[in-house]
Design a protein around this motif. Structure first.
Motif, mmCIF file in Angstrom:
data_model
loop_
_atom_site.group_PDB
_atom_site.id
_atom_site.type_symbol
_atom_site.label_atom_id
_atom_site.label_comp_id
_atom_site.label_asym_id
_atom_site.label_seq_id
_atom_site.Cartn_x
_atom_site.Cartn_y
_atom_site.Cartn_z
ATOM 1 N N GLU A 1 -84.708 120.835 22.296
ATOM 2 C CA GLU A 1 -84.835 120.577 20.853
ATOM 3 C C GLU A 1 -84.101 121.651 20.060
ATOM 4 O OE1 GLU A 1 -89.221 118.430 21.150
ATOM 5 O OE2 GLU A 1 -89.078 120.419 20.249
ATOM 6 N N LYS A 2 -84.242 122.905 20.470
ATOM 7 C CA LYS A 2 -83.563 124.025 19.812
ATOM 8 C C LYS A 2 -82.050 123.850 19.905
ATOM 9 C CE LYS A 2 -83.018 128.981 20.700
ATOM 10 N NZ LYS A 2 -81.965 129.036 21.689
ATOM 11 N N LYS B 1 -80.813 120.968 17.677
ATOM 12 C CA LYS B 1 -80.768 121.397 16.271
ATOM 13 C C LYS B 1 -79.537 122.272 16.017
ATOM 14 C CE LYS B 1 -84.677 122.348 13.610
ATOM 15 N NZ LYS B 1 -86.034 122.845 13.385
ATOM 16 N N GLU B 2 -79.301 123.230 16.910
ATOM 17 C CA GLU B 2 -78.146 124.128 16.779
ATOM 18 C C GLU B 2 -76.836 123.347 16.775
ATOM 19 O OE1 GLU B 2 -80.187 127.953 19.081
ATOM 20 O OE2 GLU B 2 -78.610 126.814 20.093
ATOM 21 N N LEU C 1 -86.067 116.299 13.949
ATOM 22 C CA LEU C 1 -85.848 117.729 14.140
ATOM 23 C C LEU C 1 -85.679 118.493 12.830
ATOM 24 C CD1 LEU C 1 -83.354 117.612 17.138
ATOM 25 C CD2 LEU C 1 -85.799 118.125 17.208
ATOM 26 N N LYS C 2 -85.725 117.806 11.699
ATOM 27 C CA LYS C 2 -85.526 118.467 10.404
ATOM 28 C C LYS C 2 -86.680 119.380 10.064
ATOM 29 C CE LYS C 2 -82.847 114.660 8.631
ATOM 30 N NZ LYS C 2 -82.889 113.490 7.815
ATOM 31 N N SER D 1 -80.286 115.774 14.048
ATOM 32 C CA SER D 1 -81.529 115.786 13.278
ATOM 33 C C SER D 1 -82.635 114.941 13.909
ATOM 34 C CB SER D 1 -81.267 115.290 11.852
ATOM 35 O OG SER D 1 -80.719 113.991 11.877
#
Length: 146
Positions: A96-97, A100-101, A145-146, A105
């Protein structure tokens, strides 16, 4: 001690990850890993968990971009003797990290019914009807992921 890391497509670690995914996910279902799928995986993000004591790959997964917003989490696999130790959770959090990077979203996945509860505890919600694919029953799971 364990470490999460990105795995380069085509590397020795990638080959280890393919073997782990086959052993944990496909072999028990009587399925084969077809080499023709390797080419598709060149643009995917491959993530692994290494047991640093012996530098052994003990878990991994794939993130496959769907479009500019959405990425698909696939083939989460943890070596049998390490299951139940939170490695799957660590892998998903790291994925997930990384998603996002990379500017995504939303994460989607097709989760086997036996693991829907695991993903719900991690903030994923079931979307749509339960469906069958290749004789296996899945639920589509989604996380913003926002």
């Amino acid at each position: 001690m364990r470490k999460m890391l990105d795995i380069d497509f085509g590397s020795t670690r990638y080959d280890e990850l393919v073997q782990l995914r086959y052993k944990i996910l496909l072999e028990p279902l009587g399925l084969k890993f077809l080499d023709m799928h390797r080419n598709k995986e060149a643009n995917y993000l491959h993530i692994g968990c290494i047991e640093q004591l012996d530098d052994k790959l003990i878990g991994g997964l794939i993130l496959a971009p769907i479009d500019n917003e959405t990425i698909r989490l696939m083939q989460v696999a943890v070596e049998t003797r390490y299951q139940g130790e939170g490695i799957g959770r660590e892998l998903v959090k790291y994925a997930e990290k990384r998603a996002k990077e990379a500017g995504f979203s939303k994460i989607i996945m097709h989760a086997m019914l036996s693991v829907v509860n695991f993903y719900e505890k991690m903030g994923y919600t079931q979307e749509g009807e339960i469906f069958e694919e290749g004789g296996i029953t899945f639920a589509k799971m989604v996380k913003d992921l926002k």
